[in-house]
Design a protein around this motif. Structure first.
Motif, PDB file in Angstrom:
ATOM      1  N   ALA A   1      -0.285  -3.804   8.415  1.00  0.00           N
ATOM      2  CA  ALA A   1      -0.163  -3.747   6.961  1.00  0.00           C
ATOM      3  C   ALA A   1      -1.516  -3.375   6.355  1.00  0.00           C
ATOM      4  CB  ALA A   1       0.301  -5.095   6.427  1.00  0.00           C
ATOM      5  N   ASP A   2      -1.503  -2.958   5.108  1.00  0.00           N
ATOM      6  CA  ASP A   2      -2.737  -2.589   4.426  1.00  0.00           C
ATOM      7  C   ASP A   2      -3.588  -3.845   4.219  1.00  0.00           C
ATOM      8  OD1 ASP A   2      -4.744  -1.752   2.749  1.00  0.00           O
ATOM      9  OD2 ASP A   2      -3.437  -0.634   1.402  1.00  0.00           O
TER      10      ASP A   2
ATOM     11  N   ALA B   1      -6.031  -4.388   2.330  1.00  0.00           N
ATOM     12  CA  ALA B   1      -6.318  -4.645   0.914  1.00  0.00           C
ATOM     13  C   ALA B   1      -5.206  -5.457   0.267  1.00  0.00           C
ATOM     14  CB  ALA B   1      -6.514  -3.321   0.174  1.00  0.00           C
ATOM     15  N   ASP B   2      -3.951  -5.185   0.661  1.00  0.00           N
ATOM     16  CA  ASP B   2      -2.827  -5.951   0.108  1.00  0.00           C
ATOM     17  C   ASP B   2      -2.910  -7.405   0.557  1.00  0.00           C
ATOM     18  OD1 ASP B   2      -1.862  -3.674  -1.093  1.00  0.00           O
ATOM     19  OD2 ASP B   2      -0.385  -3.243   0.476  1.00  0.00           O
TER      20      ASP B   2
END
Length: 615
Positions: A380-381, A383-384
């Motif tokens: 997953a990203d 940053a998220d």
């Protein structure tokens, strides 16, 4: 063995007393449980303690009379205690007569049991003081109890109420206290994890009297952010112990979880099983006859540790130590789903409300951290994930109530580090501030760094030879504090005040939430005046006796001792040395600048004090 003869509850904590409704709700349970004595001793009743000579006003007397009648109707004996030790003149007949008159007022109102308390008073010349206290009890028995037709032994709390040895105070007390008096005793210390039969034997021998255990369980006046919902543990009985009174929490309804288990122990100490007692207590208190109220179980589990310094939630600790992230997430998910059910008593849900909210925030943040640490967010990203965790962290830190906070904050920090976020320094453009703390900085220390950074300073944890300002927290070592004392830069502290030369004496009183501005025109007062609420709930406050040259900006409204004091450069400090730069003391304590604790007013005061030191 059979149960203890004298069993009850003592409302003896500092802080807001129980309400009349709280007391009635407890009486409805207490008689059936066998905790059939209620010792009335709220520290915040001025006529019980500071104004003990004065008769109760008519309305307060009528309330106590109603309380006594309600107790009688429910099979509970109300024991009224009076605490004259702060200023009683032992050689003055008028004071002895005032003590008898005060209790006679309660007797006329229908109360038939009394106790004398001399706890938490100054103890100079201990042997003499012990003799004087015992003589007060003997005269009270002779001149008031027996003429009133009250033939039960005197119930007496000494000043030296904790510990096992024969002390000068106890030697003096033994000479004058009636032989059949029952002595209230807290154990080897004030708040204890264990009471053994050997402890009882030694303490009974030290006093020469039978003991009633004043058990400071599950009291929480020393840390109002916590509740203690688990069972009584670590208690033995033995010859010399004839009773127990448990000191409950300020929150009356949540106290029932623990008090139900105290009742089971007192009824048969040798057969007591804490785990089984806790399960029965949960069903009785939460109203969970059919499993309907299971939404509180995880919260109770997470708040069951005793003594207060014990690991908070061992099941979570074990899962984290073994890196069983799915197991840890399951526990934390249960916390996140905490909710009262339709069968939860209204007063229990209301009084547990702050901890229910905190449980949800703590659980949600912990589940997110476990997903990162367990790899379920791989791919997953980042940053998220960082944004999600940061948002959950802010929600957690906004809660004053503490439910496994430290463990989950550590999990979140670990997860953020896994994602590449390390938050030990905040860069501003102004003065350099070094926050001196220990090897494991408190969350409040980290928050302080961030706050100062947002205020335009270059702040960081740890020392810096180029620092423009040093802040010494309670987590710093004494060696670190002494080294900082000689540095020719401004210094702010709420730890190690005496070694720093900033106080002749310092203390940390409990259960306070406000200070009183003494110098509203001083720049460090931040434009505030009068009483200022600095904590979002009652907590610890560092107070000090400052150097003569210090400007006292604010003081504790109760003791009058300084809580913000500023000493200019070149002034004489408390240890006789000369301040090489400006110095200041501040009211924070163990939690420091914790975001769940300090109010906007406290933030304004700290920033104003920092700016005053920096000139």
């Amino acid at each position: 063995m059979s149960g203890l003869a004298w069993r009850g509850v003592v409302e003896g904590f500092y802080g807001e007393p129980w309400s009349h409704a709280d007391r009635l709700a407890w009486f409805d349970r207490a008689g059936a449980l066998g905790l059939d004595h209620y010792l009335y001793a709220p520290k915040d009743d001025p006529w019980h303690r500071e104004r003990w000579r004065e008769p109760y006003p008519a309305d307060r007397l009528a309330e106590l009379a109603r309380l006594g009648r309600a107790a009688d109707e429910r099979g509970v004996r109300l024991v009224y205690s009076v605490s004259p030790g702060l200023d009683m003149r032992f050689d003055d007949d008028a004071d002895h007569e005032a003590l008898a008159a005060k209790c006679r007022q309660l007797l006329d109102a229908g109360i038939r049991s009394f106790a004398l308390l001399f706890d938490d008073v100054p103890m100079e010349e201990p042997e003499l003081l012990g003799r004087q206290h015992g003589a007060v009890a003997a005269r009270f028995e002779r001149s008031f109890l027996r003429p009133a037709g009250i033939h039960e032994p005197v119930l007496f709390c000494p000043t030296d109420y904790a510990g096992l040895e024969r002390t000068p105070y106890r030697i003096g007390l033994d000479r004058t206290l009636p032989r059949d008096a029952r002595v209230l005793w807290t154990g080897a210390d004030i708040v204890v994890g264990r009471v053994t039969s050997d402890d009882i034997a030694r303490a009974a021998a030290a006093f020469g009297r039978d003991l009633v255990l004043w058990d400071n369980f599950p009291v929480n006046d020393f840390d109002r952010s916590r509740v203690f919902l688990g069972p009584l543990t670590g208690r033995e009985a033995g010859p010399g112990l004839v009773g127990i009174v448990a000191n409950p929490m300020v929150e009356a309804a949540p106290s029932r979880f623990a008090l139900h288990t105290v009742a089971e122990w007192a009824a048969d100490p040798s057969a007591y099983d804490p785990s089984a007692a806790a399960d029965r207590a949960y069903r009785a208190v939460a109203g969970d006859d059919d499993g309907d109220a299971a939404g509180l179980r995880t919260l109770v589990d997470a708040c069951s540790a005793w003594p207060p310094g014990a690991p908070r939630w061992p099941r979570l600790d074990d899962a984290v130590a073994a890196e069983r992230w799915d197991d840890a997430a399951t526990l934390l998910r249960g916390l996140a789903e905490t909710a009262p059910s339709a069968s939860t008593p209204v007063d229990l849900a209301a009084q547990l409300g702050p901890w229910i909210d905190a449980a949800r925030a703590t659980g949600a943040a912990g589940v997110l951290a476990c997903r990162v640490l367990g790899g379920s967010r791989d791919g997953a990203d980042p940053a998220d994930a960082i944004e999600e965790l940061s948002t959950a962290l802010r929600l957690l830190e906004a809660e004053y109530a503490d439910v496994a906070r430290a463990a989950v904050l550590a999990l979140v920090d670990r997860a953020l580090e896994r994602l590449g976020v390390v938050g030990t320094r905040t860069h501003g453009t102004g003065a350099t501030v070094a926050v001196l703390t220990g090897p494991n900085p408190a969350p409040g220390d980290r928050e302080l760094v961030e706050f100062l950074g947002r205020s335009g300073m270059r702040a960081h944890l740890g020392d810096d030879p180029a620092a423009d300002l040093l802040i010494v927290t309670r987590g710093a070592t004494e060696e670190t504090a002494r080294a900082a004392a000689s540095r020719p830069v401004p210094l702010l502290a709420w730890g190690h005040l005496v070694p720093l030369g900033l106080a002749t004496a310092a203390a940390v009183p409990l259960s306070l939430d406000r200070i009183r501005i003494a110098g509203a025109d001083h720049p460090a007062a931040a434009g505030l005046d009068g009483d200022v609420v600095v904590y979002r709930g009652r907590s610890k406050l560092t107070v000090a006796d400052p150097p003569e040259d210090a400007a006292v900006v604010a003081h504790d409204p109760e003791s009058g001792r300084s809580v913000i004091g500023v000493t200019p450069a070149g002034s004489r400090l408390a240890d006789g040395s000369i301040a090489p730069a400006a110095r200041a003391t501040f009211f924070l304590a163990a939690d420091g600048f914790a975001p769940w604790l300090v109010t906007p007013e406290a933030r304004a005061l700290l920033l104003a004090t920092v700016r005053e030191l920096l000139g």
